[in-house]
Design an enzyme around this catalytic site. Structure first.
Site, PDB file in Angstrom:
ATOM      1  N   ARG A 191     -21.825 -13.569  68.181  1.00  7.19           N
ATOM      2  CA  ARG A 191     -20.691 -14.392  67.693  1.00  7.19           C
ATOM      3  C   ARG A 191     -21.205 -15.665  67.020  1.00  7.19           C
ATOM      4  NH1 ARG A 191     -17.084 -14.838  72.836  1.00  7.19           N
ATOM      5  NH2 ARG A 191     -15.719 -16.097  71.511  1.00  7.19           N
ATOM      6  N   GLN A 220      -7.977 -22.890  72.308  1.00  6.43           N
ATOM      7  CA  GLN A 220      -8.669 -21.974  73.219  1.00  6.43           C
ATOM      8  C   GLN A 220      -9.934 -21.460  72.537  1.00  6.43           C
ATOM      9  OE1 GLN A 220      -5.626 -19.120  75.233  1.00  6.43           O
ATOM     10  NE2 GLN A 220      -4.729 -19.741  73.278  1.00  6.43           N
ATOM     11  N   HIS A 226     -11.727 -24.211  76.224  1.00  7.73           N
ATOM     12  CA  HIS A 226     -12.661 -23.186  76.680  1.00  7.73           C
ATOM     13  C   HIS A 226     -14.091 -23.429  76.217  1.00  7.73           C
ATOM     14  CE1 HIS A 226      -8.934 -20.333  76.981  1.00  7.73           C
ATOM     15  NE2 HIS A 226      -9.041 -21.142  78.014  1.00  7.73           N
ATOM     16  N   CYS A 282     -34.411 -23.599  79.072  1.00  6.24           N
ATOM     17  CA  CYS A 282     -34.149 -25.044  79.036  1.00  6.24           C
ATOM     18  C   CYS A 282     -35.433 -25.796  78.647  1.00  6.24           C
ATOM     19  CB  CYS A 282     -33.675 -25.482  80.427  1.00  6.24           C
ATOM     20  SG  CYS A 282     -33.501 -27.274  80.620  1.00  6.24           S
ATOM     21  N   CYS A 332     -36.359 -28.030  81.992  1.00  2.38           N
ATOM     22  CA  CYS A 332     -36.845 -27.487  83.288  1.00  2.38           C
ATOM     23  C   CYS A 332     -37.284 -26.027  83.195  1.00  2.38           C
ATOM     24  CB  CYS A 332     -35.762 -27.635  84.366  1.00  2.38           C
ATOM     25  SG  CYS A 332     -34.412 -26.456  84.181  1.00  2.38           S
ATOM     26  N   THR A 381      -2.017 -17.079  69.139  1.00  2.00           N
ATOM     27  CA  THR A 381      -2.468 -16.715  70.481  1.00  2.00           C
ATOM     28  C   THR A 381      -1.517 -15.700  71.092  1.00  2.00           C
ATOM     29  OG1 THR A 381      -3.078 -17.523  72.695  1.00  2.00           O
ATOM     30  CG2 THR A 381      -1.265 -18.680  71.579  1.00  2.00           C
ATOM     31  N   ASN A 384       2.782 -16.574  64.261  1.00  3.03           N
ATOM     32  CA  ASN A 384       2.060 -15.367  64.642  1.00  3.03           C
ATOM     33  C   ASN A 384       2.696 -14.202  63.877  1.00  3.03           C
ATOM     34  OD1 ASN A 384       0.957 -13.121  66.104  1.00  3.03           O
ATOM     35  ND2 ASN A 384       0.609 -14.476  67.853  1.00  3.03           N
ATOM     36  N   GLU A 431       2.948 -11.360  64.893  1.00  3.11           N
ATOM     37  CA  GLU A 431       3.627 -10.503  65.885  1.00  3.11           C
ATOM     38  C   GLU A 431       4.295 -11.327  66.984  1.00  3.11           C
ATOM     39  OE1 GLU A 431      -0.003  -7.520  65.008  1.00  3.11           O
ATOM     40  OE2 GLU A 431       0.377  -8.047  67.107  1.00  3.11           O
TER      41      GLU A 431
HETATM   42  C1  BV8 Z   1      -9.056 -20.220  85.639  1.00  2.00           C
HETATM   43  C2  BV8 Z   1     -14.136 -18.603  76.295  1.00  2.00           C
HETATM   44  C3  BV8 Z   1      -8.913 -21.292  87.723  1.00  2.00           C
HETATM   45  C4  BV8 Z   1     -15.160 -17.550  76.391  1.00  2.00           C
HETATM   46  C5  BV8 Z   1     -12.075 -17.656  77.207  1.00  2.00           C
HETATM   47  C6  BV8 Z   1      -4.033 -12.536  86.538  1.00  2.00           C
HETATM   48  C7  BV8 Z   1      -2.882 -13.040  85.947  1.00  2.00           C
HETATM   49  C8  BV8 Z   1      -2.885 -14.270  85.294  1.00  2.00           C
HETATM   50  C9  BV8 Z   1      -4.059 -15.021  85.227  1.00  2.00           C
HETATM   51  C10 BV8 Z   1      -5.192 -14.501  85.802  1.00  2.00           C
HETATM   52  C11 BV8 Z   1      -5.193 -13.280  86.459  1.00  2.00           C
HETATM   53  N1  BV8 Z   1      -6.446 -13.045  86.928  1.00  2.00           N
HETATM   54  C12 BV8 Z   1      -7.238 -14.097  86.584  1.00  2.00           C
HETATM   55  C13 BV8 Z   1      -6.479 -14.983  85.926  1.00  2.00           C
HETATM   56  C14 BV8 Z   1      -6.911 -16.256  85.353  1.00  2.00           C
HETATM   57  C15 BV8 Z   1      -7.649 -15.966  84.049  1.00  2.00           C
HETATM   58  C16 BV8 Z   1      -6.750 -15.279  83.043  1.00  2.00           C
HETATM   59  O1  BV8 Z   1      -5.863 -15.888  82.485  1.00  2.00           O
HETATM   60  N2  BV8 Z   1      -7.006 -13.974  82.826  1.00  2.00           N
HETATM   61  C17 BV8 Z   1      -6.185 -13.213  81.868  1.00  2.00           C
HETATM   62  C18 BV8 Z   1      -7.097 -12.211  81.138  1.00  2.00           C
HETATM   63  C19 BV8 Z   1      -5.074 -12.512  82.612  1.00  2.00           C
HETATM   64  N3  BV8 Z   1      -8.013 -17.271  83.557  1.00  2.00           N
HETATM   65  C20 BV8 Z   1      -9.185 -17.808  83.919  1.00  2.00           C
HETATM   66  O2  BV8 Z   1     -10.029 -17.244  84.589  1.00  2.00           O
HETATM   67  C21 BV8 Z   1      -9.375 -19.250  83.464  1.00  2.00           C
HETATM   68  N4  BV8 Z   1      -9.835 -20.045  84.565  1.00  2.00           N
HETATM   69  O3  BV8 Z   1      -7.995 -19.660  85.793  1.00  2.00           O
HETATM   70  O4  BV8 Z   1      -9.613 -21.129  86.524  1.00  2.00           O
HETATM   71  C22 BV8 Z   1      -9.587 -20.346  88.659  1.00  2.00           C
HETATM   72  C23 BV8 Z   1     -10.842 -20.689  89.120  1.00  2.00           C
HETATM   73  C24 BV8 Z   1     -11.455 -19.838  90.014  1.00  2.00           C
HETATM   74  C25 BV8 Z   1     -10.852 -18.625  90.417  1.00  2.00           C
HETATM   75  C26 BV8 Z   1      -9.593 -18.271  89.877  1.00  2.00           C
HETATM   76  C27 BV8 Z   1      -8.959 -19.124  88.997  1.00  2.00           C
HETATM   77  C28 BV8 Z   1     -10.444 -19.327  82.383  1.00  2.00           C
HETATM   78  C29 BV8 Z   1      -9.934 -18.655  81.136  1.00  2.00           C
HETATM   79  C30 BV8 Z   1     -10.909 -18.944  79.985  1.00  2.00           C
HETATM   80  C31 BV8 Z   1     -11.613 -17.671  79.594  1.00  2.00           C
HETATM   81  N5  BV8 Z   1     -12.441 -17.943  78.414  1.00  2.00           N
HETATM   82  N6  BV8 Z   1     -12.821 -17.969  76.141  1.00  2.00           N
HETATM   83  C32 BV8 Z   1     -15.273 -16.798  75.096  1.00  2.00           C
HETATM   84  O5  BV8 Z   1     -14.565 -17.116  74.117  1.00  2.00           O
HETATM   85  O6  BV8 Z   1     -16.110 -15.872  75.056  1.00  2.00           O
HETATM   86  S1  BV8 Z   1     -10.571 -16.920  76.983  1.00  2.00           S
HETATM   87  C33 BV8 Z   1     -10.478 -16.127  75.483  1.00  2.00           C
HETATM   88  O7  BV8 Z   1      -9.124 -15.635  75.408  1.00  2.00           O
HETATM   89  C34 BV8 Z   1     -10.642 -17.004  74.265  1.00  2.00           C
HETATM   90  O8  BV8 Z   1     -10.739 -18.386  74.541  1.00  2.00           O
HETATM   91  C35 BV8 Z   1      -9.337 -16.730  73.542  1.00  2.00           C
HETATM   92  O9  BV8 Z   1      -8.988 -17.761  72.728  1.00  2.00           O
HETATM   93  C36 BV8 Z   1      -8.431 -16.606  74.692  1.00  2.00           C
HETATM   94  C37 BV8 Z   1      -7.031 -16.156  74.513  1.00  2.00           C
HETATM   95  O10 BV8 Z   1      -7.022 -15.139  73.566  1.00  2.00           O
HETATM   96  P1  BV8 Z   1      -6.274 -15.479  72.184  1.00  2.00           P
HETATM   97  O11 BV8 Z   1      -6.910 -16.682  71.585  1.00  2.00           O
HETATM   98  O12 BV8 Z   1      -4.817 -15.540  72.423  1.00  2.00           O
HETATM   99  O13 BV8 Z   1      -6.692 -14.259  71.311  1.00  2.00           O
HETATM  100  P2  BV8 Z   1      -6.006 -12.809  71.313  1.00  2.00           P
HETATM  101  O14 BV8 Z   1      -6.912 -11.893  70.579  1.00  2.00           O
HETATM  102  O15 BV8 Z   1      -5.559 -12.470  72.703  1.00  2.00           O
HETATM  103  O16 BV8 Z   1      -4.657 -13.025  70.453  1.00  2.00           O
HETATM  104  C38 BV8 Z   1      -4.764 -13.330  69.074  1.00  2.00           C
HETATM  105  C39 BV8 Z   1      -3.351 -13.566  68.573  1.00  2.00           C
HETATM  106  O17 BV8 Z   1      -3.438 -13.939  67.203  1.00  2.00           O
HETATM  107  C40 BV8 Z   1      -2.465 -12.339  68.632  1.00  2.00           C
HETATM  108  O18 BV8 Z   1      -1.191 -12.704  69.158  1.00  2.00           O
HETATM  109  C41 BV8 Z   1      -2.329 -11.912  67.168  1.00  2.00           C
HETATM  110  O19 BV8 Z   1      -1.034 -11.364  66.886  1.00  2.00           O
HETATM  111  C42 BV8 Z   1      -2.470 -13.232  66.473  1.00  2.00           C
HETATM  112  N7  BV8 Z   1      -2.960 -13.166  65.091  1.00  2.00           N
HETATM  113  C43 BV8 Z   1      -3.732 -12.214  64.511  1.00  2.00           C
HETATM  114  N8  BV8 Z   1      -3.951 -12.555  63.207  1.00  2.00           N
HETATM  115  C44 BV8 Z   1      -3.324 -13.751  62.993  1.00  2.00           C
HETATM  116  C45 BV8 Z   1      -2.691 -14.136  64.184  1.00  2.00           C
HETATM  117  N9  BV8 Z   1      -1.971 -15.265  64.307  1.00  2.00           N
HETATM  118  C46 BV8 Z   1      -1.868 -16.041  63.208  1.00  2.00           C
HETATM  119  N10 BV8 Z   1      -2.454 -15.746  62.022  1.00  2.00           N
HETATM  120  C47 BV8 Z   1      -3.182 -14.615  61.883  1.00  2.00           C
HETATM  121  N11 BV8 Z   1      -3.751 -14.313  60.683  1.00  2.00           N
HETATM  122 ZN    ZN Z   2     -32.769 -27.330  82.837  1.00  2.00          ZN
END
Ligand code: BV8
Ligand code: ZN
Length: 265
Positions: A79, A123, A141, A169, A172, A210, A235, A237
């Site tokens: 990426r 995000q 994020h 690193c 270290c 999103t 969006n 969609e």
């Molecule tokens: C946390 C960085 C507390 C890394 C990312 C069950 C239910 C609910 C929640 C949870 C669950 N189980 C676990 C959870 C919590 C979990 C979560 O939400 N999981 C989801 C999958 C259900 N969240 C976490 O773990 C968060 N931390 O909760 O901490 C905690 C602590 C300890 C123990 C428990 C809890 C941390 C979440 C952060 C994860 N890291 N990114 C990386 O990038 O590699 S998230 C990742 O998804 C990206 O950041 C991304 O941005 C994000 C969301 O995705 P979107 O950006 O929305 O992208 P997506 O493809 O989904 O959608 C794109 C959209 O664009 C679509 O709608 C499409 O139609 C539209 N589109 C397309 N083309 C266009 C457009 N729009 C406009 N113009 C266009 N041209």
């Molecule tokens: Zn280090």
């Protein structure tokens, strides 16, 4: 490709959205991977959320990194390499123009609350908002540009330069990791607080590109609605957020956002 946009409906919706922005003193924007789609970056769920056959949720986790750091670094280095050849698109640039409009001194003078009039909450980890010129970007994020040590406090912005398969690193010698928030990891506390404050104080909340599936980021949309802010979704969609109310601007953000900002001049 995106479904055909009914221009009459879109025109009416754009006028209504522009009117809500004109009435707002403070605006917050939440962006996701869709805002970078027209720069050529794949979204997370567009490709069915798969990378080399792995679900993103299975690669972007501390456990995956512990189990197979080389696989996770391959995911992030691919990426990072992608980012060497992409540019911000008109949607990113329209958000810079929106920030310019709301962060103008006269706009701030009108707002006696002392709160910031504009917040761009993202995000995304691609750094394209900053590359386009956005000034106040809250990266919920983290960022693909930065790497940090798994053992000491070493943290550095390496841009998009190529990194070894298993970068070490300089301080270290331990393994480095991308400075991004993985699933099951906490979001950066100060950034989250600022994002929650900006959301609680805004009168207009733009949701751009999103799927609103990842929490706690997606929870900001409900928080905006709870304080009576006008929620405007850009969006092509409908998403899980669409069904919870607000105004939908159905189309790609690279097309819609410039048209929306154009109506404010
Ligand atoms: C946390 C960085 C507390 C890394 C990312 C069950 C239910 C609910 C929640 C949870 C669950 N189980 C676990 C959870 C919590 C979990 C979560 O939400 N999981 C989801 C999958 C259900 N969240 C976490 O773990 C968060 N931390 O909760 O901490 C905690 C602590 C300890 C123990 C428990 C809890 C941390 C979440 C952060 C994860 N890291 N990114 C990386 O990038 O590699 S998230 C990742 O998804 C990206 O950041 C991304 O941005 C994000 C969301 O995705 P979107 O950006 O929305 O992208 P997506 O493809 O989904 O959608 C794109 C959209 O664009 C679509 O709608 C499409 O139609 C539209 N589109 C397309 N083309 C266009 C457009 N729009 C406009 N113009 C266009 N041209
Ligand atoms: Zn280090």
């Amino acid at each position: 490709m995106h479904p055909p946009i009914d221009t009459d409906d879109l025109d009416v919706a754009l006028d209504r959205a522009a009117e809500r922005l004109r009435q707002a003193q403070r605006v917050a924007v939440l962006t996701g991977a869709g805002v970078s789609a027209e720069s050529g970056l794949a979204t997370f769920r567009g490709a069915g959320g798969l990378w080399e056959g792995h679900r993103v949720e299975d690669v972007a986790t501390p456990f995956a990194f512990q189990r197979d750091p080389a696989l996770v670094w391959r995911f992030y280095n691919a990426r990072r390499a992608n980012l060497r050849s992409v540019q911000p698109n008109p949607g990113h640039r329209a958000l810079v123009a929106l920030e310019d409009r709301f962060a103008q001194p006269e706009a701030q003078a009108r707002d006696v609350s002392g709160s910031e009039p504009f917040a761009l909450i993202t995000q995304n980890v691609d750094g394209l908002h900053q590359a386009a010129g956005s000034r106040r970007v809250l990266e919920l994020h983290g960022s693909l540009r930065r790497v940090r040590c798994t053992a000491c406090t070493y943290l550095v912005d390496r841009g998009y330069e190529e990194l070894p398969d298993l970068p070490r690193c300089a301080e270290c010698g331990e393994l480095l990791r991308p400075d991004v928030v993985w699933f099951e990891e906490m979001l950066p506390v100060e950034t989250w607080k600022e994002a929650a404050k900006a959301t609680a104080e805004c009168q207009c909340f733009l949701v751009v590109g999103t799927s609103a599936l990842v929490y706690p980021a997606a929870g900001l949309i409900d928080a905006a609605r709870d304080v009576g802010a006008a929620v405007i979704e850009v969006n092509p969609e409908a998403t899980s957020a669409s069904r919870r109310g607000g105004l939908g601007l159905r189309g790609p953000s690279g097309v819609i956002l410039p048209q929306l900002v154009q109506r404010l001049v």
